[in-house]
Design a protein around this motif. Structure first.
Motif, short mmCIF file in Angstrom:
data_model
loop_
_atom_site.label_atom_id
_atom_site.label_comp_id
_atom_site.label_asym_id
_atom_site.label_seq_id
_atom_site.Cartn_x
_atom_site.Cartn_y
_atom_site.Cartn_z
N VAL A 44 -32.12 25.55 20.76
CA VAL A 44 -31.68 26.92 20.98
C VAL A 44 -30.78 26.99 22.21
O VAL A 44 -31.18 26.59 23.30
N TRP B 288 -26.95 33.89 16.31
CA TRP B 288 -27.69 35.15 16.38
C TRP B 288 -26.97 36.07 17.37
O TRP B 288 -26.94 35.79 18.57
N ARG C 10 -38.73 34.14 21.21
CA ARG C 10 -39.17 32.79 20.90
C ARG C 10 -39.98 32.77 19.60
O ARG C 10 -39.80 31.93 18.74
N ILE D 254 -37.82 33.32 16.51
CA ILE D 254 -37.02 32.16 16.12
C ILE D 254 -37.88 31.15 15.37
O ILE D 254 -37.40 30.41 14.52
N ARG E 35 -37.12 27.61 12.38
CA ARG E 35 -37.05 26.23 12.88
C ARG E 35 -36.79 25.19 11.81
O ARG E 35 -36.16 24.19 12.07
N VAL F 282 -29.58 26.86 16.94
CA VAL F 282 -29.48 28.32 16.98
C VAL F 282 -28.72 28.70 18.24
O VAL F 282 -29.08 28.30 19.35
N LEU G 283 -27.44 31.78 20.57
CA LEU G 283 -27.68 33.20 20.84
C LEU G 283 -26.51 33.78 21.61
O LEU G 283 -26.17 33.28 22.69
N SER H 177 -34.92 29.79 24.98
CA SER H 177 -33.80 28.85 24.94
C SER H 177 -34.12 27.48 25.51
O SER H 177 -34.89 27.35 26.46
#
Ligand SMILES: Nc1ncnc2c1ncn2[C@@H]1O[C@H](COP(=O)(O)OP(=O)(O)OP(=O)(O)O)[C@@H](O)[C@H]1O
Ligand SMILES: [Mg+2]
Length: 247
Positions: free
Chosen positions: A3, A36, A107, A110, A114, A120, A122, A139
């Motif tokens: 992330v 996202w 978190r 998300i 996974r 991912v 952001l 993240s």
């Protein structure tokens, strides 16, 4: 899944432009990627030509009434999906505040993604709020664009200190220069004077160029709009640095 959040307290520093280009490069290199869009302005959604609308609004997502999987939209680019923002995201802070453990919320959201994605990205709104803390906790890497001014180094230092106080597994902070104008002496001096840089700064400078602005016209990432542009080279460098960070 890795992330990566494009993050800065300041607005208009190149977060969205970088998020779109990094997400594109990840997808191009074979990673299943989700961008996202967490900003109510919905610019990342716009740049990838995805309708900025989430059924039930951001609230349905945040309170868990709707799974982020249902809100995901494909883009014209292979392996790249977008979770669009809409204007209801302006209340994300309030919505988060109403949930249990608001700073862990993102978190958790998300989590079900996974298995579907390798990366991912952001795209964050400019702020230092509850959403930010939620973003930091979600993240692996905070990628921070800095326009070359002495003040932005100060802000960066504050941010690095703040991240260290956030509970949970700490996110790596990676800073880079954004919108660099080589004609400006102050920009050249600051970018080249590495003694003043913090250890979390990478010697990568995205130049200020029309090619980046053209993304909005073509609704495509820079490497597709202007493959030979130095901006493309800089985004490639940044993407290479990210891959090194988590390998
Ligand atoms: N390297 C660049 N060269 C020229 N223009 C740029 C560059 N990076 C971003 N821009 C332009 O600057 C403006 C702000 O960029 P961007 O939307 O990426 O910043 P942001 O940090 O996401 O802003 P916000 O805080 O409002 O979300 C946009 O019009 C964009 O096209
Ligand atoms: Mg933005």
């Amino acid at each position: 899944v890795k992330v990566v959040a494009l993050y800065n307290i300041k607005g208009g520093v190149g977060k969205t432009s970088t998020a779109v280009n990094i997400a594109y490069l990840a997808a191009r290199d074979g990673f299943r990627t989700l961008l996202w869009d967490l900003d109510p302005q919905g610019s990342a959604s716009y740049l990838l030509d995805v309708e900025p609308r989430v059924k039930g609004g951001g609230r349905a997502l945040v309170v868990g009434r709707r799974s982020p999987r249902e809100a995901v939209r494909p883009t014209a680019i292979d392996r790249l999906d977008v979770l669009p923002a809409d204007f209801s995201f302006r209340n994300l802070d309030l919505e988060l505040d109403g949930t249990q453990n608001p700073t862990k919320r993102l978190r958790r959201l998300i989590s079900p993604l996974r298995t579907r994605y390798d990366v991912v990205v952001l795209d964050c709104p400019p702020s230092a709020s509850l959403v930010s803390e939620s973003i930091i906790r979600a993240s692996d890497v905070l990628l921070v664009p800095l326009i070359p001014t002495p003040l932005s180094l100060r802000t960066f230092e504050r941010l690095t200190e703040f991240v260290a106080t956030v509970p949970g597994r700490p996110a790596r902070v990676v800073g880079f220069w954004s919108m660099v104008d080589r004609r400006k002496r102050s920009h050249r001096d600051l970018v080249t004077d590495t003694r003043r840089h913090l250890p979390q700064m990478r010697p990568i400078a995205v130049p200020s160029l029309t090619a980046v602005e053209m993304m909005a016209e073509h609704r495509l990432p820079v490497p597709l709009v202007a493959p030979a542009s130095p901006a493309t080279a800089a985004y490639e460098q940044l993407w290479g640095c990210l891959r090194e960070t988590w390998s």
